[in-house]
Write an enzyme that holds these catalytic residues in place. Structure first.
Site, PDB file in Angstrom:
ATOM      1  N   LYS A  61      49.621  54.055  45.574  1.00 17.18           N
ATOM      2  CA  LYS A  61      48.465  54.658  44.885  1.00 17.18           C
ATOM      3  C   LYS A  61      48.006  53.671  43.818  1.00 17.18           C
ATOM      4  O   LYS A  61      48.777  53.290  42.930  1.00 17.18           O
ATOM      5  CB  LYS A  61      48.857  55.995  44.258  1.00 17.18           C
ATOM      6  N   THR A  84      51.237  58.569  49.175  1.00 15.04           N
ATOM      7  CA  THR A  84      50.685  57.983  47.947  1.00 15.04           C
ATOM      8  C   THR A  84      50.432  59.095  46.919  1.00 15.04           C
ATOM      9  O   THR A  84      50.493  58.858  45.716  1.00 15.04           O
ATOM     10  CB  THR A  84      49.378  57.199  48.220  1.00 15.04           C
ATOM     11  N   HIS A  93      31.583  27.424  29.742  1.00 11.81           N
ATOM     12  CA  HIS A  93      30.814  26.270  29.279  1.00 11.81           C
ATOM     13  C   HIS A  93      29.792  26.660  28.211  1.00 11.81           C
ATOM     14  O   HIS A  93      29.085  27.661  28.352  1.00 11.81           O
ATOM     15  CB  HIS A  93      30.057  25.637  30.449  1.00 11.81           C
TER      16      HIS A  93
HETATM   17  O1  LIG Z   1      38.368  20.843  30.435  1.00  9.36           O
HETATM   18  C1  LIG Z   1      37.691  20.498  31.417  1.00  9.36           C
HETATM   19  N1  LIG Z   1      38.309  20.232  32.600  1.00  9.36           N
HETATM   20  C2  LIG Z   1      37.623  19.860  33.728  1.00  9.36           C
HETATM   21  O2  LIG Z   1      38.223  19.599  34.801  1.00  9.36           O
HETATM   22  C3  LIG Z   1      36.217  19.762  33.614  1.00  9.36           C
HETATM   23  N2  LIG Z   1      35.245  19.436  34.507  1.00  9.36           N
HETATM   24  C4  LIG Z   1      34.054  19.535  33.853  1.00  9.36           C
HETATM   25  O3  LIG Z   1      32.914  19.325  34.375  1.00  9.36           O
HETATM   26  N3  LIG Z   1      34.265  19.903  32.547  1.00  9.36           N
HETATM   27  C5  LIG Z   1      35.600  20.047  32.381  1.00  9.36           C
HETATM   28  N4  LIG Z   1      36.347  20.410  31.302  1.00  9.36           N
END
Ligand SMILES: O=c1[nH]c(=O)c2[nH]c(=O)[nH]c2[nH]1
Length: 304
Positions: free
Chosen positions: A12, A57, A252
């Protein structure tokens, strides 16, 4: 050639178990998401339709709730070990029981001296996790426990102290080297204990603190290096942890290009936080003499 039944398990998923401790006027709350699975000789249920070896379950769900009362939840690990033991006892055909728990944290609403007695506010942020697998031993022998503790959604960011340069280049590489960038991730980490004689709550706090401390205090030449440093520190400080696995999206933050606006400069001050795509960095840090434990990790996806 014949067609045969392959690996299978059943249980479950996502029982939302909320346990209130109300022995006094000052209540405690433990809020869990519990998923149970049994593995073993359940071929008949699939192949001939005979369900006589299947603990439903629905029964697993009832047991998960009953054990929150009967055994209590001093930690997700302790509760999961007790529940797994019960399932092996109740299901002769099971060779192992896997219990996955997420714990959602609540704080007391901050009124009065020490917070309200029975009103709580859900804490945002990261979630504590555990995966306990109890493997039945040979006839008469005790079952073997595997305990993986962990956390997910631990979102961290450092606004300097991170670079990324010196990487491999080819004709498709456009990335500019970064001397000083934002490093951010939403960390998932799981670590495997080699003992069950553990103060689960204290150890969890200590590992979480270590991860945060290393993220904050070490210079990063890549997220890969940071994960390795965090893992090393956890293993150095916790002899009973054999390995730690990370899955870390690189969240990013790209510097906004203001070159069209000559009067606006940007010295690492304005970024666009990109949602997708993201780099996904995954790594395991382990003791080289630790025996592998494939049963412990079975059906726990999301790691390399
Ligand atoms: O810390 C990072 N590792 C990566 O492998 C990578 N590749 C990327 O484009 N930026 C980063 N930054």
């Amino acid at each position: 050639m014949s067609i045969v039944l392959g690996p299978n398990q059943y249980g479950k998923a996502e029982n939302r178990v909320v346990r209130i401790t109300r022995d006094t006027a000052r209540h405690e709350i433990t809020d869990l998401n519990v998923s149970t699975s049994l593995r073993g000789d359940f071929a008949d249920a699939h192949v001939t339709g005979d369900q006589s070896k299947i603990l439903p379950t629905d029964t697993q769900k009832n047991t998960a709730f009953a054990y929150a009362k009967k055994h209590g939840v001093s930690s997700p690990e302790d509760y999961a070990l007790a529940l797994a033991g019960r399932f092996l006892d109740a299901t002769p055909a099971a060779t192992s029981a896997r219990i996955e728990v997420e714990q959602y944290a609540w704080d007391r609403i901050p009124v009065g001296e020490s917070g309200h007695d029975h009103a709580f506010v859900r804490r945002g942020g990261d979630t504590r996790t555990t995966v306990v697998t109890l493997e039945r031993g040979a006839e008469g022998a005790a079952p073997t426990p595997h305990v993986i503790s962990g956390l997910k959604d631990l979102v961290v960011l450092k606004s300097t102290g991170s670079e990324f340069k010196g990487y491999l280049r080819d004709e498709y590489t456009t990335l500019a080297e970064a001397d000083d960038r934002i490093l951010a991730t939403s960390l998932v980490a799981r670590w495997r204990h080699t003992s069950t004689d553990v103060d689960w709550n204290k150890t969890y706090d200590s590992v979480r603190d270590t991860l945060l401390e290393l993220f904050a205090t070490t210079y990063s030449r890549a997220l890969q290096e940071t994960l390795h440093l965090m893992g090393q520190a956890v293993l150095e400080r916790h002899p009973d942890i054999a390995e730690i696995r990370f899955s870390a999206p690189n969240k990013h933050h790209f510097l906004v290009d203001f070159s069209a606006f000559p009067d606006v400069d940007n010295h690492g001050e304005v970024f666009i936080a990109a949602d997708r795509p993201y780099g996904l960095i995954e790594a395991t840090v382990l003791r080289d003499d630790a025996p592998a434990a494939p049963e412990a990790w079975l059906a726990t996806p999301g790691f390399c």
